[in-house]
Design a protein around this motif. Structure first.
Motif, PDB file in Angstrom:
ATOM      1  N   LEU A   1       0.735  -1.109   0.088  1.00 57.60           N
ATOM      2  CA  LEU A   1       0.198  -0.037  -0.232  1.00 57.60           C
ATOM      3  C   LEU A   1       0.866   1.387  -0.041  1.00 57.60           C
ATOM      4  O   LEU A   1       0.713   2.272  -0.917  1.00 57.60           O
ATOM      5  N   LYS A   2       2.015   1.096   0.797  1.00 52.89           N
ATOM      6  CA  LYS A   2       2.859   2.352   1.036  1.00 52.89           C
ATOM      7  C   LYS A   2       3.320   2.541  -0.258  1.00 52.89           C
ATOM      8  O   LYS A   2       3.855   3.918  -0.927  1.00 52.89           O
ATOM      9  N   LEU A   3       4.044   1.401  -0.898  1.00 52.67           N
ATOM     10  CA  LEU A   3       4.895   1.408  -2.155  1.00 52.67           C
ATOM     11  C   LEU A   3       4.240   2.212  -3.264  1.00 52.67           C
ATOM     12  O   LEU A   3       4.593   3.148  -3.875  1.00 52.67           O
ATOM     13  N   PHE A   4       2.621   1.451  -3.347  1.00 49.97           N
ATOM     14  CA  PHE A   4       2.119   2.230  -4.389  1.00 49.97           C
ATOM     15  C   PHE A   4       1.508   3.815  -4.431  1.00 49.97           C
ATOM     16  O   PHE A   4       1.768   4.398  -5.208  1.00 49.97           O
ATOM     17  N   PHE A   5       1.333   3.843  -3.095  1.00 50.16           N
ATOM     18  CA  PHE A   5       1.030   5.374  -2.687  1.00 50.16           C
ATOM     19  C   PHE A   5       2.224   6.375  -2.813  1.00 50.16           C
ATOM     20  O   PHE A   5       2.173   7.304  -3.310  1.00 50.16           O
ATOM     21  N   GLY A   6       3.295   5.670  -2.560  1.00 50.38           N
ATOM     22  CA  GLY A   6       4.629   6.620  -2.738  1.00 50.38           C
ATOM     23  C   GLY A   6       4.818   6.885  -4.085  1.00 50.38           C
ATOM     24  O   GLY A   6       5.219   7.834  -4.495  1.00 50.38           O
ATOM     25  N   MET A   7       4.676   5.971  -4.766  1.00 45.27           N
ATOM     26  CA  MET A   7       4.825   6.130  -6.379  1.00 45.27           C
ATOM     27  C   MET A   7       3.867   7.092  -6.803  1.00 45.27           C
ATOM     28  O   MET A   7       4.284   8.003  -7.714  1.00 45.27           O
TER      29      MET A   7
END
Length: 302
Positions: A283-289
């Protein structure tokens, strides 16, 4: 009867919100034209609220670049974003609060939630007040970014920094054991982050929730609890910011809020299930991107 009402308070508030929304919608003149012109903003509200309430970041991460694309004035961009978030973050905060009471009220890994909110909510509201009502805030904004008209540059810069912080916090999410108690240094750092985040949020309609969430994750607290704290904190923050834009410097595009706000309520309810269904790292990886892309495209380099 009283105990039943207490258990169902969140649901009753959401039903009341939708009843108010329905009444406002039906009272509008030229209803069909209004739906045709602004109805699709409901989808934007759903998407923005899911991101906001599933990650702890404000919905402004989605709303600000979209409204900039539609050539809203800088004041209307922030004001309209705040008004929509008042709907979505409230729904999300009620959902997370109910989840905490049902599942984690006696969970040692969640016992820092009330204290963290007490440390950050007042300071965040003070930051909002300073940014909106102090002449020093205007001078600071002009010194840093050249004034409110350069909102896209400020938003882009903040988004890039925020994305880097999100990526840096991802490895920390693999922990299986978390901190349980706030330390003395947290009593200093958290109000400071709340105040600074409140100022940034007043300028960009995004900031305080994600800053606090990232801080708590780095400190080793439970990731889901950190997101819940960020969402509840953001709800209080955006409500404290709205009166300025609604009454003192009116610049909210209410037709957009009427539809996007309803979508945001739905997104705020759904978001908790998104967090619980997917790993926090993904979730954080997708949101960070997503935040990084939005930040880079908002900067005057293209």
């Amino acid at each position: 009867m009283i105990s039943f009402i207490k258990r169902q308070t969140g649901k009753l508030i959401l039903v009341l919100l939708f009843l108010i929304w329905g009444s406002l919608l039906l009272s509008q003149p030229a209803l069909i034209e209004l739906v045709r012109e602004f109805g699709l903003f409901s989808g934007l509200g759903v998407i923005g609220a899911i991101f906001a309430n599933a990650t702890g970041a404000g919905g402004g991460v989605v709303f600000v670049p979209f409204f900039n694309y539609l050539s809203f004035s800088s004041q209307s961009v922030v004001a309209t974003s705040f008004a929509i978030q008042c709907c979505g973050m409230t729904a999300g905060a009620l959902t997370w609060a109910a989840y905490y009471k049902r599942q984690h009220r006696h969970d040692d890994y969640w016992k820092a939630l009330p204290s963290a909110l007490m440390l950050t909510i007042p300071s965040s509201i003070c930051g909002i007040g300073f940014a909106q009502y102090s002449s020093q805030s205007i001078l600071l904004l002009e010194h840093l970014w050249g004034g409110a008209n350069n909102l896209h540059i400020a938003f882009g810069s903040f988004s890039v920094v925020l994305a880097i912080a999100i990526f840096a916090s991802i490895p920390l999410m693999k922990r299986t054991h978390f901190n349980k108690d706030l330390l003395t240094r947290d009593l200093v750092f958290m109000p400071f982050i709340g105040f600074l985040g409140g100022i940034i949020t007043a300028w960009l309609s995004v900031g305080v929730g994600e800053l606090v969430a990232v801080y708590l994750i780095i400190r080793g607290f439970n990731v889901t609890m950190s997101i819940a704290i960020a969402v509840i904190l953001s709800a209080f923050t955006v409500w404290s910011a709205l009166p300025y834009h609604a009454f003192i410097n009116p610049s909210v595009v209410w037709q957009v809020v009427l539809f996007a706000g309803a979508g945001a309520v739905i997104g705020g309810i759904i978001a908790k299930y998104v967090v619980l269904a997917f790993s926090a790292q993904r979730l954080k990886l997708f949101f960070g991107m997503w935040v990084l892309i939005l930040g880079i495209t908002s900067l005057p380099i293209f």
